[in-house]
Design a protein around this motif. Structure first.
Motif, PDB file in Angstrom:
ATOM      1  N   ARG A  93       0.832  -1.209   0.000  1.00  0.00           N
ATOM      2  CA  ARG A  93       0.000   0.000   0.000  1.00  0.00           C
ATOM      3  C   ARG A  93       0.866   1.259   0.000  1.00  0.00           C
ATOM      4  NH1 ARG A  93      -1.232   2.933   4.182  1.00  0.00           N
ATOM      5  NH2 ARG A  93      -0.617   1.289   5.663  1.00  0.00           N
ATOM      6  N   ILE A  94       1.883   1.286   0.860  1.00  0.00           N
ATOM      7  CA  ILE A  94       2.709   2.487   0.997  1.00  0.00           C
ATOM      8  C   ILE A  94       3.538   2.757  -0.260  1.00  0.00           C
ATOM      9  CG2 ILE A  94       4.645   3.504   2.289  1.00  0.00           C
ATOM     10  CD1 ILE A  94       3.513   1.893   4.746  1.00  0.00           C
ATOM     11  N   VAL A  95       4.185   1.712  -0.779  1.00  0.00           N
ATOM     12  CA  VAL A  95       5.019   1.899  -1.974  1.00  0.00           C
ATOM     13  C   VAL A  95       4.157   2.212  -3.192  1.00  0.00           C
ATOM     14  CG1 VAL A  95       6.665   0.795  -3.549  1.00  0.00           C
ATOM     15  CG2 VAL A  95       6.893   0.471  -1.091  1.00  0.00           C
ATOM     16  N   THR A  96       2.987   1.577  -3.293  1.00  0.00           N
ATOM     17  CA  THR A  96       2.085   1.859  -4.410  1.00  0.00           C
ATOM     18  C   THR A  96       1.634   3.313  -4.384  1.00  0.00           C
ATOM     19  OG1 THR A  96       1.290  -0.431  -4.490  1.00  0.00           O
ATOM     20  CG2 THR A  96      -0.103   1.228  -5.514  1.00  0.00           C
ATOM     21  N   ALA A  97       1.317   3.825  -3.194  1.00  0.00           N
ATOM     22  CA  ALA A  97       0.894   5.225  -3.056  1.00  0.00           C
ATOM     23  C   ALA A  97       2.034   6.173  -3.427  1.00  0.00           C
ATOM     24  CB  ALA A  97       0.432   5.495  -1.628  1.00  0.00           C
ATOM     25  N   ALA A  98       3.268   5.864  -2.965  1.00  0.00           N
ATOM     26  CA  ALA A  98       4.431   6.703  -3.283  1.00  0.00           C
ATOM     27  C   ALA A  98       4.728   6.661  -4.780  1.00  0.00           C
ATOM     28  CB  ALA A  98       5.648   6.232  -2.485  1.00  0.00           C
ATOM     29  N   THR A 101      11.975  11.199  -4.953  1.00  0.00           N
ATOM     30  CA  THR A 101      12.864  10.804  -3.854  1.00  0.00           C
ATOM     31  C   THR A 101      12.084  10.063  -2.770  1.00  0.00           C
ATOM     32  OG1 THR A 101      14.327  12.704  -4.232  1.00  0.00           O
ATOM     33  CG2 THR A 101      14.482  11.628  -2.091  1.00  0.00           C
ATOM     34  N   ALA A 102      10.882  10.544  -2.466  1.00  0.00           N
ATOM     35  CA  ALA A 102      10.033   9.859  -1.476  1.00  0.00           C
ATOM     36  C   ALA A 102       9.745   8.430  -1.918  1.00  0.00           C
ATOM     37  CB  ALA A 102       8.731  10.629  -1.286  1.00  0.00           C
ATOM     38  N   PHE A 103       9.483   8.267  -3.200  1.00  0.00           N
ATOM     39  CA  PHE A 103       9.254   6.926  -3.760  1.00  0.00           C
ATOM     40  C   PHE A 103      10.518   6.076  -3.680  1.00  0.00           C
ATOM     41  CE2 PHE A 103      10.346   4.745  -7.775  1.00  0.00           C
ATOM     42  CZ  PHE A 103       9.593   3.595  -7.609  1.00  0.00           C
ATOM     43  N   ARG A 104      11.654   6.684  -4.025  1.00  0.00           N
ATOM     44  CA  ARG A 104      12.945   5.962  -4.005  1.00  0.00           C
ATOM     45  C   ARG A 104      13.269   5.473  -2.594  1.00  0.00           C
ATOM     46  NH1 ARG A 104      16.287   2.896  -3.814  1.00  0.00           N
ATOM     47  NH2 ARG A 104      18.514   3.070  -4.293  1.00  0.00           N
ATOM     48  N   LEU A 105      13.060   6.323  -1.621  1.00  0.00           N
ATOM     49  CA  LEU A 105      13.362   5.955  -0.237  1.00  0.00           C
ATOM     50  C   LEU A 105      12.408   4.876   0.280  1.00  0.00           C
ATOM     51  CD1 LEU A 105      14.119   9.461   1.344  1.00  0.00           C
ATOM     52  CD2 LEU A 105      15.744   7.764   0.480  1.00  0.00           C
ATOM     53  N   ILE A 114      13.413  -3.013   1.013  1.00  0.00           N
ATOM     54  CA  ILE A 114      14.505  -3.907   0.625  1.00  0.00           C
ATOM     55  C   ILE A 114      15.607  -3.911   1.683  1.00  0.00           C
ATOM     56  CG2 ILE A 114      16.311  -4.308  -1.117  1.00  0.00           C
ATOM     57  CD1 ILE A 114      14.356  -3.017  -3.164  1.00  0.00           C
ATOM     58  N   SER A 115      15.963  -2.716   2.174  1.00  0.00           N
ATOM     59  CA  SER A 115      17.018  -2.582   3.183  1.00  0.00           C
ATOM     60  C   SER A 115      16.382  -2.492   4.565  1.00  0.00           C
ATOM     61  CB  SER A 115      17.853  -1.320   2.915  1.00  0.00           C
ATOM     62  OG  SER A 115      18.355  -1.326   1.607  1.00  0.00           O
ATOM     63  N   LYS A 116      16.283  -3.615   5.229  1.00  0.00           N
ATOM     64  CA  LYS A 116      15.632  -3.637   6.539  1.00  0.00           C
ATOM     65  C   LYS A 116      16.489  -2.975   7.621  1.00  0.00           C
ATOM     66  CE  LYS A 116      12.082  -5.881   5.009  1.00  0.00           C
ATOM     67  NZ  LYS A 116      10.787  -5.192   4.834  1.00  0.00           N
ATOM     68  N   TYR A 117      17.795  -2.873   7.384  1.00  0.00           N
ATOM     69  CA  TYR A 117      18.689  -2.270   8.363  1.00  0.00           C
ATOM     70  C   TYR A 117      19.414  -1.096   7.731  1.00  0.00           C
ATOM     71  CZ  TYR A 117      17.420  -6.452  10.720  1.00  0.00           C
ATOM     72  OH  TYR A 117      16.660  -7.438  11.287  1.00  0.00           O
ATOM     73  N   GLN A 118      19.435   0.016   8.451  1.00  0.00           N
ATOM     74  CA  GLN A 118      20.050   1.263   8.010  1.00  0.00           C
ATOM     75  C   GLN A 118      19.584   1.645   6.601  1.00  0.00           C
ATOM     76  OE1 GLN A 118      24.275   0.559   8.706  1.00  0.00           O
ATOM     77  NE2 GLN A 118      24.101   1.504  10.707  1.00  0.00           N
ATOM     78  N   PRO A 119      18.291   1.873   6.422  1.00  0.00           N
ATOM     79  CA  PRO A 119      17.762   2.268   5.111  1.00  0.00           C
ATOM     80  C   PRO A 119      18.250   3.659   4.704  1.00  0.00           C
ATOM     81  CG  PRO A 119      16.086   2.501   6.801  1.00  0.00           C
ATOM     82  CD  PRO A 119      17.246   1.810   7.451  1.00  0.00           C
ATOM     83  N   LEU A 120      18.104   3.977   3.419  1.00  0.00           N
ATOM     84  CA  LEU A 120      18.588   5.250   2.891  1.00  0.00           C
ATOM     85  C   LEU A 120      17.966   6.459   3.576  1.00  0.00           C
ATOM     86  CD1 LEU A 120      18.754   4.663  -0.987  1.00  0.00           C
ATOM     87  CD2 LEU A 120      20.676   5.056   0.565  1.00  0.00           C
ATOM     88  N   VAL A 161       9.173  13.845   2.425  1.00  0.00           N
ATOM     89  CA  VAL A 161      10.052  12.997   1.614  1.00  0.00           C
ATOM     90  C   VAL A 161      10.321  11.657   2.315  1.00  0.00           C
ATOM     91  CG1 VAL A 161      12.365  12.800   0.595  1.00  0.00           C
ATOM     92  CG2 VAL A 161      11.107  14.954   0.429  1.00  0.00           C
ATOM     93  N   ILE A 162      10.443  11.677   3.649  1.00  0.00           N
ATOM     94  CA  ILE A 162      10.743  10.436   4.376  1.00  0.00           C
ATOM     95  C   ILE A 162       9.494   9.795   4.985  1.00  0.00           C
ATOM     96  CG2 ILE A 162      13.065  11.247   4.932  1.00  0.00           C
ATOM     97  CD1 ILE A 162      12.073  11.494   7.882  1.00  0.00           C
ATOM     98  N   GLN A 163       8.371  10.468   4.926  1.00  0.00           N
ATOM     99  CA  GLN A 163       7.171   9.961   5.601  1.00  0.00           C
ATOM    100  C   GLN A 163       6.753   8.563   5.140  1.00  0.00           C
ATOM    101  OE1 GLN A 163       3.606  12.385   5.301  1.00  0.00           O
ATOM    102  NE2 GLN A 163       3.043  11.901   7.403  1.00  0.00           N
ATOM    103  N   PRO A 164       6.705   8.278   3.819  1.00  0.00           N
ATOM    104  CA  PRO A 164       6.343   6.908   3.417  1.00  0.00           C
ATOM    105  C   PRO A 164       7.327   5.872   3.941  1.00  0.00           C
ATOM    106  CG  PRO A 164       6.192   8.411   1.554  1.00  0.00           C
ATOM    107  CD  PRO A 164       6.891   9.159   2.648  1.00  0.00           C
ATOM    108  N   SER A 165       8.616   6.224   3.927  1.00  0.00           N
ATOM    109  CA  SER A 165       9.655   5.277   4.349  1.00  0.00           C
ATOM    110  C   SER A 165       9.554   4.902   5.813  1.00  0.00           C
ATOM    111  CB  SER A 165      11.048   5.874   4.094  1.00  0.00           C
ATOM    112  OG  SER A 165      11.134   6.403   2.813  1.00  0.00           O
ATOM    113  N   ILE A 166       9.323   5.905   6.665  1.00  0.00           N
ATOM    114  CA  ILE A 166       9.284   5.587   8.094  1.00  0.00           C
ATOM    115  C   ILE A 166       8.064   4.735   8.444  1.00  0.00           C
ATOM    116  CG2 ILE A 166      10.608   7.652   8.701  1.00  0.00           C
ATOM    117  CD1 ILE A 166       8.056   8.895   9.778  1.00  0.00           C
TER     118      ILE A 166
END
Length: 262
Positions: free
Chosen positions: A77-82, A105-109, A115-121, A161-166
């Protein structure tokens, strides 16, 4: 012979598992590369090419996420929205390049976060986020309402920009707490007294610092150690069993030869 067969079966299971993991990793790498390529093209103003890459990403993500179920429903849901927001920004002639870059950038992050479960971008965004927030605090201390509103809008834009990622990387209750603070400050920006302003801003600052400090901890997934332990344990147990059988067989043969000689 039976011991060798057991070892072969164990190794076959392990290597088939590694093969599945390799295929999965390959598709994840492709998704990551497509998202990164779309961002780079956007930065150079090549919006039509970026759109094409985004569409290719959408097809692969749908295949891996919906058909093969490699992602959770929240991640989908989150990545599709981004992804949708980024595509819309690329197609909008009314948006300047900076705004388009922020959306992509929000989509990229967000893609990297699944994919990166630890220390994401997105954890690397600490400095721009905190710098934008410091500008908000400075404007509040100066008592300049117009400047405060301008700086707050800039902070909100940077935070988006970071809201979807967090939402992918951080427990939902922590995200809700942070978003509630930000929404409260945004909604009542013109009604705060100076004391109330600083109280709310200091609370938000503490939450932002905690967000980045916790995500930047170098934690290792406990399940990785468990898998390594179990895998090693199976191999060691199997080899020990085979060695014991071999030792026992040799001992029996010696005993038989001794009995014949007697």
């Amino acid at each position: 012979m039976r011991g060798k067969l057991i070892i072969l079966l164990v190794l076959n299971v392990l290597f088939s598992g590694f093969s599945v993991q390799a295929d999965s990793k390959s598709s994840m790498t492709e998704l990551d590369q497509l998202a990164d390529e779309a961002l780079q093209l956007t930065r150079f103003g090549r919006f039509e090419e970026a759109k094409n890459i985004m569409e290719r990403f959408g097809e692969l993500f749908s295949e891996k996420g919906v058909i093969e179920r490699q992602f959770t429903m929240d991640e989908l849901r989150i990545v599709t929205a981004a992804h949708h927001e980024a595509l819309k920004a690329l197609a909008s002639v009314g948006l300047n390049t900076n705004e388009r870059v922020k959306k992509v950038t929000a989509f990229r992050l967000a893609t990297d976060a699944i994919i990166s479960k630890y220390q994401p971008l997105w954890s690397e965004m600490e400095r721009p986020i905190m710098n934008a927030f410091e500008d908000v605090k400075s404007a509040a201390l100066e008592g300049d309402e117009n400047l405060y509103n301008t700086e707050l809008n800039e902070f909100l834009s940077t935070y988006s920009v970071i809201q979807p990622s967090i939402k992918i990387s951080v427990p939902v209750e922590k995200v809700q707490r942070l978003d509630s603070r930000i929404a409260y400050i945004d909604r009542y920006r013109s009604t705060f007294s100076e004391q109330k302003w600083m109280q709310e801003l200091e609370g938000l600052e503490a939450d932002l610092k905690k967000l980045f400090s916790e995500i930047n901890k170098d934690d290792t997934d406990p399940s990785i150690w468990w898998v390594m332990f179990m895998t090693g344990g199976i191999i060691v147990s199997t080899l020990s069993y085979v060695s014991w059988r071999k030792y026992r067989g040799q001992k029996l043969q010696k005993q038989k030869r001794k009995d014949l000689n007697d």
